[in-house]
Design an enzyme around this catalytic site. Structure first.
Site, PDB file in Angstrom:
ATOM      1  N   CYS A 116       6.390  -7.222   7.359  1.00  0.00           N
ATOM      2  CA  CYS A 116       7.479  -6.688   8.187  1.00  0.00           C
ATOM      3  C   CYS A 116       7.915  -7.774   9.155  1.00  0.00           C
ATOM      4  O   CYS A 116       7.081  -8.532   9.664  1.00  0.00           O
ATOM      5  CB  CYS A 116       7.001  -5.457   8.960  1.00  0.00           C
ATOM      6  SG  CYS A 116       8.301  -4.643   9.911  1.00  0.00           S
ATOM      7  N   CYS A 146       1.105  -3.274  15.850  1.00  0.00           N
ATOM      8  CA  CYS A 146       1.116  -2.864  14.435  1.00  0.00           C
ATOM      9  C   CYS A 146       0.520  -3.957  13.560  1.00  0.00           C
ATOM     10  O   CYS A 146       0.896  -5.128  13.672  1.00  0.00           O
ATOM     11  CB  CYS A 146       2.547  -2.570  14.000  1.00  0.00           C
ATOM     12  SG  CYS A 146       2.719  -2.276  12.226  1.00  0.00           S
ATOM     13  N   CYS A 192       3.134   8.314   1.629  1.00  0.00           N
ATOM     14  CA  CYS A 192       3.645   7.368   2.620  1.00  0.00           C
ATOM     15  C   CYS A 192       3.811   6.035   1.891  1.00  0.00           C
ATOM     16  O   CYS A 192       2.844   5.504   1.345  1.00  0.00           O
ATOM     17  CB  CYS A 192       2.608   7.273   3.737  1.00  0.00           C
ATOM     18  SG  CYS A 192       2.970   6.000   4.944  1.00  0.00           S
ATOM     19  N   CYS A 202      -2.984   2.756   9.850  1.00  0.00           N
ATOM     20  CA  CYS A 202      -2.642   1.688  10.778  1.00  0.00           C
ATOM     21  C   CYS A 202      -1.364   2.130  11.456  1.00  0.00           C
ATOM     22  O   CYS A 202      -0.479   1.361  11.766  1.00  0.00           O
ATOM     23  CB  CYS A 202      -2.497   0.342  10.084  1.00  0.00           C
ATOM     24  SG  CYS A 202      -1.865   0.449   8.437  1.00  0.00           S
ATOM     25  N   CYS A 216       6.163  -5.931  15.959  1.00  0.00           N
ATOM     26  CA  CYS A 216       5.640  -5.059  17.025  1.00  0.00           C
ATOM     27  C   CYS A 216       4.160  -5.413  17.237  1.00  0.00           C
ATOM     28  O   CYS A 216       3.383  -5.415  16.286  1.00  0.00           O
ATOM     29  CB  CYS A 216       5.796  -3.587  16.640  1.00  0.00           C
ATOM     30  SG  CYS A 216       7.509  -3.152  16.277  1.00  0.00           S
ATOM     31  N   GLU A 270       0.826  -1.213   0.000  1.00  0.00           N
ATOM     32  CA  GLU A 270       0.000   0.000   0.000  1.00  0.00           C
ATOM     33  C   GLU A 270       0.856   1.257   0.000  1.00  0.00           C
ATOM     34  O   GLU A 270       1.956   1.265   0.534  1.00  0.00           O
ATOM     35  CB  GLU A 270      -0.805   0.080   1.302  1.00  0.00           C
ATOM     36  CG  GLU A 270      -1.795  -1.010   1.483  1.00  0.00           C
ATOM     37  CD  GLU A 270      -2.345  -1.027   2.916  1.00  0.00           C
ATOM     38  OE1 GLU A 270      -3.139  -1.920   3.194  1.00  0.00           O
ATOM     39  OE2 GLU A 270      -1.969  -0.151   3.732  1.00  0.00           O
TER      40      GLU A 270
HETATM   41  N1  SAH Z   1       9.135   0.078  10.578  1.00  0.00           N
HETATM   42  C1  SAH Z   1       9.130   1.515  10.625  1.00  0.00           C
HETATM   43  C2  SAH Z   1       7.961   2.120   9.871  1.00  0.00           C
HETATM   44  C3  SAH Z   1       6.672   1.709  10.499  1.00  0.00           C
HETATM   45  S1  SAH Z   1       5.221   2.633  10.311  1.00  0.00           S
HETATM   46  C4  SAH Z   1       9.069   1.972  12.075  1.00  0.00           C
HETATM   47  O1  SAH Z   1       8.802   1.156  12.938  1.00  0.00           O
HETATM   48  O2  SAH Z   1       9.318   3.145  12.337  1.00  0.00           O
HETATM   49  C5  SAH Z   1       5.406   4.194  11.052  1.00  0.00           C
HETATM   50  C6  SAH Z   1       4.954   4.362  12.494  1.00  0.00           C
HETATM   51  O3  SAH Z   1       3.631   3.909  12.782  1.00  0.00           O
HETATM   52  C7  SAH Z   1       5.863   3.626  13.448  1.00  0.00           C
HETATM   53  O4  SAH Z   1       6.223   4.507  14.470  1.00  0.00           O
HETATM   54  C8  SAH Z   1       4.975   2.542  13.983  1.00  0.00           C
HETATM   55  O5  SAH Z   1       5.395   2.091  15.230  1.00  0.00           O
HETATM   56  C9  SAH Z   1       3.637   3.254  14.028  1.00  0.00           C
HETATM   57  N2  SAH Z   1       2.488   2.338  14.188  1.00  0.00           N
HETATM   58  C10 SAH Z   1       2.389   1.074  13.767  1.00  0.00           C
HETATM   59  N3  SAH Z   1       1.176   0.563  14.081  1.00  0.00           N
HETATM   60  C11 SAH Z   1       0.498   1.539  14.739  1.00  0.00           C
HETATM   61  C12 SAH Z   1      -0.809   1.630  15.316  1.00  0.00           C
HETATM   62  N4  SAH Z   1      -1.634   0.593  15.289  1.00  0.00           N
HETATM   63  N5  SAH Z   1      -1.175   2.797  15.877  1.00  0.00           N
HETATM   64  C13 SAH Z   1      -0.328   3.852  15.893  1.00  0.00           C
HETATM   65  N6  SAH Z   1       0.914   3.835  15.369  1.00  0.00           N
HETATM   66  C14 SAH Z   1       1.336   2.688  14.809  1.00  0.00           C
END
Ligand code: SAH
Length: 376
Positions: free
Chosen positions: A135, A142, A128, A366, A139, A115
């Site tokens: 991934c 996420c 974005c 997300c 986490c 996406e």
């Molecule tokens: N792998 C990279 C990019 C991830 S997406 C990273 O971890 O930074 C970008 C941001 O969105 C990251 O800070 C991630 O932790 C956050 N994120 C992921 N899922 C989320 C959710 N459900 N609610 C809020 N932030 C979220």
């Protein structure tokens, strides 16, 4: 000193990419300008064709070889197909915010889906993008992390998402008419620093002046990472100087070990030290991303600890109200807890913003959206 993940057998799964059955077609965006020239020669083309095609691709954003009038008409289609094969195909588009936010779902050559999200603001347009399908960082809050890593994207596949966004802007596809793509954030699917080479090639494709790249300023590009210290250290030596965002989510190792599992390898202290070094080398203030999760990481004492950690650093905090993933027991913080968190950080003189939640209705947020945006 920490053990580097590649030396640590426990973490092998996280970094090992499942074998890709069929490689993505090679694209000029996979290569440096010099290599593009050599490749054209290998294909039996005149080497200068590479720069001509790069001009059509990056400077004119043209996907129609019939417009490439500096190339003989009889050769246009063949040359275009050889150097700029179509790598991503649009599956669906969903829009919200009166069309100002748009999520595109792309199918790659092997059927894998990724996406990207395009957002128009009054003063800028941000895309974005995804750097991996899935991934491996796992986490728990996420959505992408839950499914695991499918595969790395090639530089061509990442660049194509950006070029598609840039085309949508110049074609006036967003309300408000013609625009220019101004910002790029690596906050879609994937951990960009776990797909290092393809991401760095993409960063050159974004920032190199026309016709080698899109000529977008590095300060408008944000690489967001879980905090792969070795990746941050390497990135600062590339001379690209893009903005760094670190997904910290809590100031203490105890909780971070579970919120961001790679913390078992790279501790908070080490991640911040790497970000400081990045800031020193590049002159770029970095962002700390912090998803506020009700009763998990939003206590005043954690705000206090974070404030103490950051007060003498050149960092900005982006608080992201948690966007709950399906089936998750976690949810966003209460309004009053969020406000208290902000006040405590401000008390330490730490710049802080609460991110807007654009695109939630289209599952665009997300959490992978434009967190670094508001720090500009
Ligand atoms: N792998 C990279 C990019 C991830 S997406 C990273 O971890 O930074 C970008 C941001 O969105 C990251 O800070 C991630 O932790 C956050 N994120 C992921 N899922 C989320 C959710 N459900 N609610 C809020 N932030 C979220």
């Amino acid at each position: 000193m920490s053990t580097r993940p590649e030396q640590n057998p426990e973490l092998k799964l996280v970094f090992d990419e499942p074998v890709q059955k069929k490689k993505a077609p090679k694209h000029l965006a996979d290569l440096s300008p010099a290599d593009r020239k050599a490749w054209a020669k290998e294909l039996g083309l005149q080497p200068f064709r590479a720069a001509q095609v790069a001009t059509h691709y990056f400077s004119h954003l043209s996907s129609n070889p019939e417009e490439w009038t500096d190339i003989p008409a009889s050769e246009r289609q063949t040359i275009a197909a050889a150097l700029t094969p179509k790598l991503i195909e649009l599956v669906t588009t969903r829009t919200t915010d009166n069309g100002m936010t748009r999520k595109d779902l792309w199918k790659l050559h092997d059927g894998v889906l990724v996406e990207s999200v395009l957002m128009r603001y009054t003063d800028r347009v941000t895309v974005c993008i995804s750097s991996q399908a899935g991934c491996g960082m796992n986490c728990p809050f996420c959505a992408t992390g839950q499914a695991g890593l499918t595969r790395n994207l090639t530089a061509g596949e990442i660049t194509e998402q950006i070029v598609a966004a840039a085309r949508a802007c110049v074609n006036g596809e967003l309300p408000g008419g013609e625009a220019r793509l101004s910002n790029i954030v690596f906050m879609g699917m994937g951990e960009p620093l776990a797909n290092y080479n393809a991401v760095v090639r993409t960063l050159h494709n974004i920032t190199d002046p026309n016709p080698d790249g899109l000529g977008i300023s590095a300060r408008s590009v944000t690489v967001s990472t879980v905090g792969l210290v070795n990746g941050i250290e390497k990135l600062m030596d590339e001379g690209i100087n893009c903005t760094l965002a670190v997904s910290l989510h809590t100031p203490d190792d105890e909780l971070r070990d579970s919120l961001v599992p790679i913390n078992s390898r790279f501790k908070v202290r080490e991640v911040l030290a790497a970000a400081d070094a990045y800031e020193k080398k590049t002159g770029r203030r970095y962002s700390i991303e912090y998803a506020l999760i009700r009763d998990i990481n939003d206590q005043s004492w954690r705000a206090d600890l974070l404030g103490r950690l950051l007060k003498s650093r050149n960092a900005h905090v982006n608080l992201i109200p948690l966007n709950p993933t399906p089936g998750s027991k976690w949810t966003a913080s209460r309004r009053e807890d969020e406000e208290a968190f902000v006040r405590i950080l401000e008390g330490y003189g730490v710049p802080v913003t609460v991110r807007d939640t654009r695109g939630r209705e289209i599952d665009g947020a997300c959490g992978q959206l434009a967190a670094a945006e508001k720090s500009k």
